[in-house]
Design an enzyme around this catalytic site. Sequence first.
Site, PDB file in Angstrom:
ATOM      1  CE  LYS A   7      -3.938  -2.178   1.953  1.00 38.75           C
ATOM      2  NZ  LYS A   7      -3.589  -3.300   2.118  1.00 38.75           N
ATOM      3  CD  GLU A  24      -4.717   5.501   4.300  1.00 39.25           C
ATOM      4  OE1 GLU A  24      -4.142   5.369   3.355  1.00 39.25           O
ATOM      5  OE2 GLU A  24      -5.868   4.983   4.466  1.00 39.25           O
ATOM      6  CG  HIS A  51     -12.779  -4.256   7.562  1.00 44.43           C
ATOM      7  ND1 HIS A  51     -12.928  -3.002   7.291  1.00 44.43           N
ATOM      8  CD2 HIS A  51     -12.387  -4.584   8.602  1.00 44.43           C
ATOM      9  CE1 HIS A  51     -12.652  -2.504   8.733  1.00 44.43           C
ATOM     10  NE2 HIS A  51     -12.340  -3.489   9.602  1.00 44.43           N
ATOM     11  NE  ARG A  68      -7.473 -10.264  -5.598  1.00 42.93           N
ATOM     12  CZ  ARG A  68      -8.769  -9.887  -5.388  1.00 42.93           C
ATOM     13  NH1 ARG A  68      -9.627  -9.946  -6.306  1.00 42.93           N
ATOM     14  NH2 ARG A  68      -8.820  -9.221  -4.340  1.00 42.93           N
TER      15      ARG A  68
END
Length: 498
Positions: A118, A202, A237, A294
């Site tokens: 990330k 974040e 999630h 993908r």
Amino acid sequence: MPKIKKILIANRGEIALRIMRTAKEMGISTVAVFSEADRDALHVRYADEAVCIGPPASASSYLDQDKLIKVCKDLKVDAIHPGYGFLSENAGFANKVAENGLIFIGPSASAIETMGSKLAAKAAVAKYDVPLVPGTEKAIDDIPEAKTIAKEIGYPILIKASAGGGGKGMRIVEKEADFEEQMNRAISEAKSAFGDGSVFIEKFVTSPKHIEFQILGDQHGNIVHLFERECSIQRRHQKVIEEAPSSCLTPEVRKAMGEAAVGVAKACNYYGAGTVEFIVDNELNFYFLEMNTRLQVEHPVTEEITGIDLVKEQIKIAEGEALPFKQEELTFTGHAIELRVYAEDPANNFLPDIGNLTVYRRPEGPGVRIDDGFEEGMDIPIYYDPMIAKMTVYANTREKAIDRILRAIDEYEIVGIETTLAFGKFVCNHEAFRSGKFDTKFVDEHFKPEYLNLAMTKDEEHVASMLAAHIFETKKAKTSSSNSAVKAESKWKKRAWR
């Protein structure tokens, strides 16, 4: 580059079958691999050739790279399609495939590696003016420094593992007093899940929507997007219901997000099918989340509204063909909704369930698509993801698509295990979903297990009333036959969509 004549599908279940069907339409032979637990699986029977590659555990079968390569060489396979999950985002495997003279039906290893981190992904896309959530630009493990940064960003903040996904190594911190404990937990979980304890911080966007854009790129530098998918209905999630297009985007925001998604793909010289994920706040400000290198589980909703076979495009791109369309030529029509039918108990915190499909009958009719890998009498194995099927419906409006998926849920008969069908019905009947005014907190804000019991009670009452009416009419019409009503009653079965 020569045409592909034989593909090994390094996967199982519904996605293996879905890839094989497109390959068959293209005149390409298929090879299935399977573990001992999947010996009787549908993808094994459908393939032109099938090879057992080990015991049930994934590490000894579907994740054994050397065995997969050996099967390819033994059977003179040209290419490997990894599907999703397993080795689909493993840069080392993509490299190994190429080193052995085989075609990897997916992006380059370098693109997988860049977007697999990330932090590396954020650094790569920054020069393309892609909106990013405020936060650290590098991994951090110094707790006092991290605490200072978190205070500057402003709580609530999100601590995220740089590697991996699925909610692992992720912690929401509401206040400074909880920071140190949650930081340590995130690092520990990231190390355990991914072998990499790198985390970053974040700003936590409260009540966001999760919206993603489908990308296609060829090996000649052409990249397009195939519009968005709304993926905000989640538990732990992870997505449960997806739809396309999103009900909240304006044409202007859609255009801006699509251009940003293409920019993300350009940042890593992407080719193949991929998905760029964003979080979107209640004012339609959007921020880059990550890129999945993908085919996505939810790709059928994009196929339904665009009419484009994404697997076919993947194969043609792998053969070196240029994209047959430009961005301005792409359009979408109608609306599609997908429900992931999991062997899970939504009344018990969505815990996975296993057992035998004593009854398994798929819904049918206009606009209903079922991607699955099971049939009646088969067992749901404990070793793999608990998804039974993906049920996708298509209609010319969102309202009609919701009505259609509710009809399909009622027709889907599964007995022997708990499933997410009742939860799907609850969601699609809920005013927040119907109005489009929902976000990733839908389950937390609107769902309680007892609501499923209420839905089941109403459904059972409806069936019982129909049964009573049927018996009454039968007795009235055939008073001379005392067995007629009994015979009629025995034909009725309680619909099990639990």
